[in-house]
Write a protein that holds these residues in place. Structure first.
Motif, PDB file in Angstrom:
ATOM      1  N   SER A  30       0.814  -1.224   0.000  1.00  0.00           N
ATOM      2  CA  SER A  30       0.000   0.000   0.000  1.00  0.00           C
ATOM      3  C   SER A  30       0.845   1.270   0.000  1.00  0.00           C
ATOM      4  O   SER A  30       0.321   2.363  -0.238  1.00  0.00           O
ATOM      5  CB  SER A  30      -0.943   0.005   1.207  1.00  0.00           C
ATOM      6  OG  SER A  30      -0.210   0.069   2.421  1.00  0.00           O
ATOM      7  N   LYS A  31       2.147   1.160   0.230  1.00  0.00           N
ATOM      8  CA  LYS A  31       3.025   2.324   0.242  1.00  0.00           C
ATOM      9  C   LYS A  31       3.546   2.684  -1.151  1.00  0.00           C
ATOM     10  O   LYS A  31       4.234   3.687  -1.310  1.00  0.00           O
ATOM     11  CB  LYS A  31       4.207   2.076   1.180  1.00  0.00           C
ATOM     12  CG  LYS A  31       3.796   1.823   2.627  1.00  0.00           C
ATOM     13  CD  LYS A  31       4.991   1.473   3.490  1.00  0.00           C
ATOM     14  CE  LYS A  31       4.563   1.155   4.925  1.00  0.00           C
ATOM     15  NZ  LYS A  31       5.716   0.752   5.782  1.00  0.00           N
ATOM     16  N   LEU A  32       3.222   1.846  -2.152  1.00  0.00           N
ATOM     17  CA  LEU A  32       3.682   2.094  -3.520  1.00  0.00           C
ATOM     18  C   LEU A  32       2.771   3.135  -4.167  1.00  0.00           C
ATOM     19  O   LEU A  32       1.644   2.842  -4.550  1.00  0.00           O
ATOM     20  CB  LEU A  32       3.674   0.792  -4.323  1.00  0.00           C
ATOM     21  CG  LEU A  32       4.667  -0.276  -3.851  1.00  0.00           C
ATOM     22  CD1 LEU A  32       4.392  -1.610  -4.530  1.00  0.00           C
ATOM     23  CD2 LEU A  32       6.102   0.179  -4.129  1.00  0.00           C
ATOM     24  N   CYS A  33       3.274   4.341  -4.311  1.00  0.00           N
ATOM     25  CA  CYS A  33       2.442   5.470  -4.731  1.00  0.00           C
ATOM     26  C   CYS A  33       2.201   5.535  -6.237  1.00  0.00           C
ATOM     27  O   CYS A  33       1.426   6.383  -6.700  1.00  0.00           O
ATOM     28  CB  CYS A  33       3.082   6.784  -4.278  1.00  0.00           C
ATOM     29  SG  CYS A  33       3.174   6.925  -2.475  1.00  0.00           S
ATOM     30  N   GLN A  34       2.834   4.644  -7.011  1.00  0.00           N
ATOM     31  CA  GLN A  34       2.611   4.634  -8.449  1.00  0.00           C
ATOM     32  C   GLN A  34       1.946   3.348  -8.919  1.00  0.00           C
ATOM     33  O   GLN A  34       1.765   3.137 -10.123  1.00  0.00           O
ATOM     34  CB  GLN A  34       3.946   4.823  -9.191  1.00  0.00           C
ATOM     35  CG  GLN A  34       4.631   6.148  -8.902  1.00  0.00           C
ATOM     36  CD  GLN A  34       5.850   6.362  -9.779  1.00  0.00           C
ATOM     37  OE1 GLN A  34       5.823   6.116 -10.981  1.00  0.00           O
ATOM     38  NE2 GLN A  34       6.945   6.814  -9.175  1.00  0.00           N
ATOM     39  N   LEU A  35       1.558   2.505  -7.997  1.00  0.00           N
ATOM     40  CA  LEU A  35       1.005   1.201  -8.339  1.00  0.00           C
ATOM     41  C   LEU A  35      -0.365   1.349  -9.006  1.00  0.00           C
ATOM     42  O   LEU A  35      -1.288   1.920  -8.432  1.00  0.00           O
ATOM     43  CB  LEU A  35       0.881   0.346  -7.077  1.00  0.00           C
ATOM     44  CG  LEU A  35       0.580  -1.142  -7.293  1.00  0.00           C
ATOM     45  CD1 LEU A  35       1.734  -1.829  -8.002  1.00  0.00           C
ATOM     46  CD2 LEU A  35       0.297  -1.822  -5.962  1.00  0.00           C
ATOM     47  N   SER A  36      -0.501   0.810 -10.215  1.00  0.00           N
ATOM     48  CA  SER A  36      -1.766   0.893 -10.954  1.00  0.00           C
ATOM     49  C   SER A  36      -2.413  -0.474 -11.170  1.00  0.00           C
ATOM     50  O   SER A  36      -3.621  -0.546 -11.396  1.00  0.00           O
ATOM     51  CB  SER A  36      -1.547   1.570 -12.317  1.00  0.00           C
ATOM     52  OG  SER A  36      -0.648   0.812 -13.104  1.00  0.00           O
ATOM     53  N   THR A  37      -1.640  -1.555 -11.105  1.00  0.00           N
ATOM     54  CA  THR A  37      -2.174  -2.901 -11.312  1.00  0.00           C
ATOM     55  C   THR A  37      -1.695  -3.805 -10.189  1.00  0.00           C
ATOM     56  O   THR A  37      -0.495  -3.919  -9.952  1.00  0.00           O
ATOM     57  CB  THR A  37      -1.721  -3.480 -12.665  1.00  0.00           C
ATOM     58  OG1 THR A  37      -2.186  -2.633 -13.722  1.00  0.00           O
ATOM     59  CG2 THR A  37      -2.281  -4.876 -12.870  1.00  0.00           C
ATOM     60  N   LEU A  38      -2.634  -4.466  -9.503  1.00  0.00           N
ATOM     61  CA  LEU A  38      -2.296  -5.338  -8.383  1.00  0.00           C
ATOM     62  C   LEU A  38      -3.117  -6.624  -8.470  1.00  0.00           C
ATOM     63  O   LEU A  38      -4.343  -6.585  -8.509  1.00  0.00           O
ATOM     64  CB  LEU A  38      -2.572  -4.635  -7.058  1.00  0.00           C
ATOM     65  CG  LEU A  38      -2.314  -5.449  -5.778  1.00  0.00           C
ATOM     66  CD1 LEU A  38      -0.854  -5.885  -5.689  1.00  0.00           C
ATOM     67  CD2 LEU A  38      -2.702  -4.642  -4.543  1.00  0.00           C
ATOM     68  N   ASP A  39      -2.422  -7.755  -8.514  1.00  0.00           N
ATOM     69  CA  ASP A  39      -3.071  -9.068  -8.554  1.00  0.00           C
ATOM     70  C   ASP A  39      -2.636  -9.862  -7.328  1.00  0.00           C
ATOM     71  O   ASP A  39      -1.469 -10.211  -7.191  1.00  0.00           O
ATOM     72  CB  ASP A  39      -2.675  -9.811  -9.832  1.00  0.00           C
ATOM     73  CG  ASP A  39      -3.518 -11.068 -10.054  1.00  0.00           C
ATOM     74  OD1 ASP A  39      -4.046 -11.620  -9.069  1.00  0.00           O
ATOM     75  OD2 ASP A  39      -3.648 -11.506 -11.215  1.00  0.00           O
ATOM     76  N   LEU A  40      -3.582 -10.130  -6.442  1.00  0.00           N
ATOM     77  CA  LEU A  40      -3.315 -10.880  -5.212  1.00  0.00           C
ATOM     78  C   LEU A  40      -4.086 -12.194  -5.194  1.00  0.00           C
ATOM     79  O   LEU A  40      -4.410 -12.719  -4.132  1.00  0.00           O
ATOM     80  CB  LEU A  40      -3.711 -10.035  -4.000  1.00  0.00           C
ATOM     81  CG  LEU A  40      -2.923  -8.746  -3.788  1.00  0.00           C
ATOM     82  CD1 LEU A  40      -3.588  -7.890  -2.721  1.00  0.00           C
ATOM     83  CD2 LEU A  40      -1.484  -9.057  -3.399  1.00  0.00           C
ATOM     84  N   GLY A  41      -4.378 -12.738  -6.352  1.00  0.00           N
ATOM     85  CA  GLY A  41      -5.176 -13.950  -6.449  1.00  0.00           C
ATOM     86  C   GLY A  41      -4.665 -15.072  -5.566  1.00  0.00           C
ATOM     87  O   GLY A  41      -3.514 -15.486  -5.677  1.00  0.00           O
ATOM     88  N   GLY A  42      -5.520 -15.578  -4.667  1.00  0.00           N
ATOM     89  CA  GLY A  42      -5.147 -16.695  -3.806  1.00  0.00           C
ATOM     90  C   GLY A  42      -4.360 -16.332  -2.573  1.00  0.00           C
ATOM     91  O   GLY A  42      -3.966 -17.217  -1.803  1.00  0.00           O
ATOM     92  N   ALA A  43      -4.120 -15.053  -2.336  1.00  0.00           N
ATOM     93  CA  ALA A  43      -3.329 -14.633  -1.171  1.00  0.00           C
ATOM     94  C   ALA A  43      -4.123 -14.825   0.125  1.00  0.00           C
ATOM     95  O   ALA A  43      -5.352 -14.884   0.119  1.00  0.00           O
ATOM     96  CB  ALA A  43      -2.901 -13.176  -1.317  1.00  0.00           C
TER      97      ALA A  43
END
Length: 525
Positions: free
Chosen positions: A331-344
């Motif tokens: 959550s600290k990544l200020c430029q993150l536009s795509t996040l896939d946490l499938g199965g986490a």
């Protein structure tokens, strides 16, 4: 074979075409030749889809009179059918075509199917055009790949020797300056990596996928030595899949030696752990990281990756040990536009932290995160951050704790959602569809929902078909309704949607969102 065409931009023509019976249009287009079909595909989106369907029914193409001189990109996707055309004839025809592509810079050749022998078709890419910069071969053999690399290296060495003597007559047609190489091979060995390092000095992008046709011998498999030899200051993009003997030491050597690395992808490896990312202070240039089905990764790896402040895309699907603490770091990544946490292994608490972050996430996948419930979706989208404003694509598939309550929140808060997946969410009912459809109709300032995946949503009744027809969901272009009451062959729900909205791709087969936006067609369009 795939043909790439530009989409037309006229909305008026598109609306007119949508009113015409699809069967009549398809019959007309089926009488056109390939050149006219490609021209028709540029008129509007409905014509592009119908032209693609007409092209897919053509079994043979005569390209002998086509002028390839100005082609810069050529993509061939073929299915090999035994008895239709011999492998030698196929190789010959492709070779003749490539001889005419004098300006070709990008070549992609794919043979589809599981029964294709790489040794049978490996020579197809052995003599690419001389100006080629990017080459993709799927599948191919290690033996033929080495021949290609040695041929490139032989030219470079000979050219260097003759240049010193003032001789410039070396055959120009073998001057291959590859910058991007993507291969799906029957086996990948250290020797192949040594050959790549030795012969491709201009290489910036490398993709290697190990897809053996039989159980490989251990001494033939790629090891850390092969990866460590590859370390290169010029590499910008790396993708590896299927390596069974490479450990943290091999991957870490690339992360620390490739100073310009922007894209790093590893798929389905058994020995990649948090240690590979320990003290990750070198590749601050990383923009795209995909670590798919790497079972040994935990939240410590996520914490290390959070030091890459330029990261825009992060895929950790299948990494089941990523927990809330890892999500706090992400959550600290200020430029993150795509996040896939499938199965986490994340919970509602972790989502609340992400909901308060300033990450401009446009695409979020929480598929198969079994501990996420309606409460987590609520805290994510109603948090103090910007996720609810930036989100365009949301995947909530395979979540038993998701119900109509989450859909209500999405419809109320997220005004930018274009793609929504709720497959295998058994608690979704007709009420959710009603809310989504009604809001799309009443609030013109919103983005329109374009793709909706309802596969295996058993809570939907047959009556929901009325909500999937006009005037609801004005922007809908793709709809997945397989394994629901709507897909029952004894009723005409699917046909009703298709007749009411012929421009909507309706999928009954459980495919992922957008399966028919290009060249794959099923029974209903």
């Amino acid at each position: 074979m795939e043909v790439i065409a530009k989409k037309g931009g006229g909305h008026g023509e598109s609306e007119l075409m949508e009113r015409l019976p699809q069967s009549i249009l398809l019959e007309i287009l089926g009488k056109l030749d390939v050149e006219l079909l490609c021209s028709a595909a540029t008129v509007c989106r409905p014509f592009r889809l119908l032209a693609a369907q007409a092209l897919s029914s053509i079994t043979t193409l005569d390209l002998s009179n086509v002028f390839f001189g100005y082609f810069r990109l050529l993509m061939l996707e073929m299915s090999h059918h035994h008895g239709v055309e011999s492998v030698n004839d196929c190789e010959k025809n492709i070779a003749q075509m490539l001889e005419k592509c004098l300006q070709l810079e990008v070549l992609r050749i794919k043979f589809l199917g599981h029964d294709v022998n790489p040794d049978d078709i490996g020579t197809i890419g052995l003599f690419p055009p001389n100006k080629i910069k990017a080459l993709l071969l799927q599948p191919t053999s290690e033996r033929h790949t080495k021949l290609l690399l040695e041929r490139i290296g032989a030219f470079r060495d000979s050219f260097g020797s003759t240049a010193k003597l003032g001789i410039s007559f070396f055959p120009e047609q073998v001057d291959i300056r590859l910058q991007s190489l993507s291969l799906v091979l029957d086996r990948i060995t250290d020797g192949l990596l040594f050959s790549i390092k030795q012969n491709l000095h201009l290489l910036t992008e490398l993709c290697l996928e190990d897809r053996p046709t039989e159980e490989p011998f251990l001494h033939h498999d790629l090891t850390n030595s092969g990866l460590q030899s590859l370390g290169c200051q010029k590499l910008v993009s790396i993708r590896f899949a299927g390596f069974s003997r490479v450990t943290d030491a091999g991957y870490a050597s690339l992360l620390h030696s490739c100073k310009k690395l922007k894209r790093f992808e590893v798929v389905n490896t058994a020995f990649l752990s948090d240690l590979a990312f320990y003290d990750l202070n070198a590749p601050y240039s990383l923009v795209d990281v995909k670590l798919v089905s790497c079972s040994k990764l935990t939240s410590e790896a996520a914490r290390s990756l959070a030091s890459c402040r330029s990261l825009e895309m992060l895929n950790l699907s299948g990494c089941k040990s990523i927990a809330d603490s890892g999500l706090c770091s992400i959550s600290k990544l200020c430029q993150l536009s795509t996040l896939d946490l499938g199965g986490a292994d994340i919970t509602d608490s972790g989502l609340s932290v992400l909901g308060d972050s300033s990450s401009p996430i446009a695409s979020l996948c929480l598929r198969n995160c079994k501990r996420v419930t309606d409460k987590g979706i609520g805290t994510l989208l109603r948090g103090h951050g910007i996720v609810s404003k930036s989100l365009l694509t949301l995947d909530l598939g395979y979540l038993p704790g998701i119900s109509d309550r989450s859909i209500y929140t999405i419809a109320e808060v997220c005004r930018g959602i274009e793609d929504l997946c709720v497959r295998y969410c058994y608690s979704i009912t007709d009420s959710s569809i009603s809310v989504l459809g009604s809001i799309q109709e009443s609030r013109n300032e919103r983005r329109l929902l374009r793709r909706l995946d309802l596969f295996h949503c058993n809570g939907l009744s047959i009556n929901v078909v009325q909500l999937l027809c006009r005037p609801y969901f004005r922007g809908l272009r793709w709809l997945g309704i397989g394994s629901t009451n709507l897909s029952n062959r004894s009723n005409d729900s699917c046909m009703k949607i298709s007749l009411d909205r012929p421009w909507v791709n309706v999928c009954l087969y459980g495919c992922e969102i957008g399966c028919k936006d290009g060249w794959q067609y099923h029974e209903f369009v």
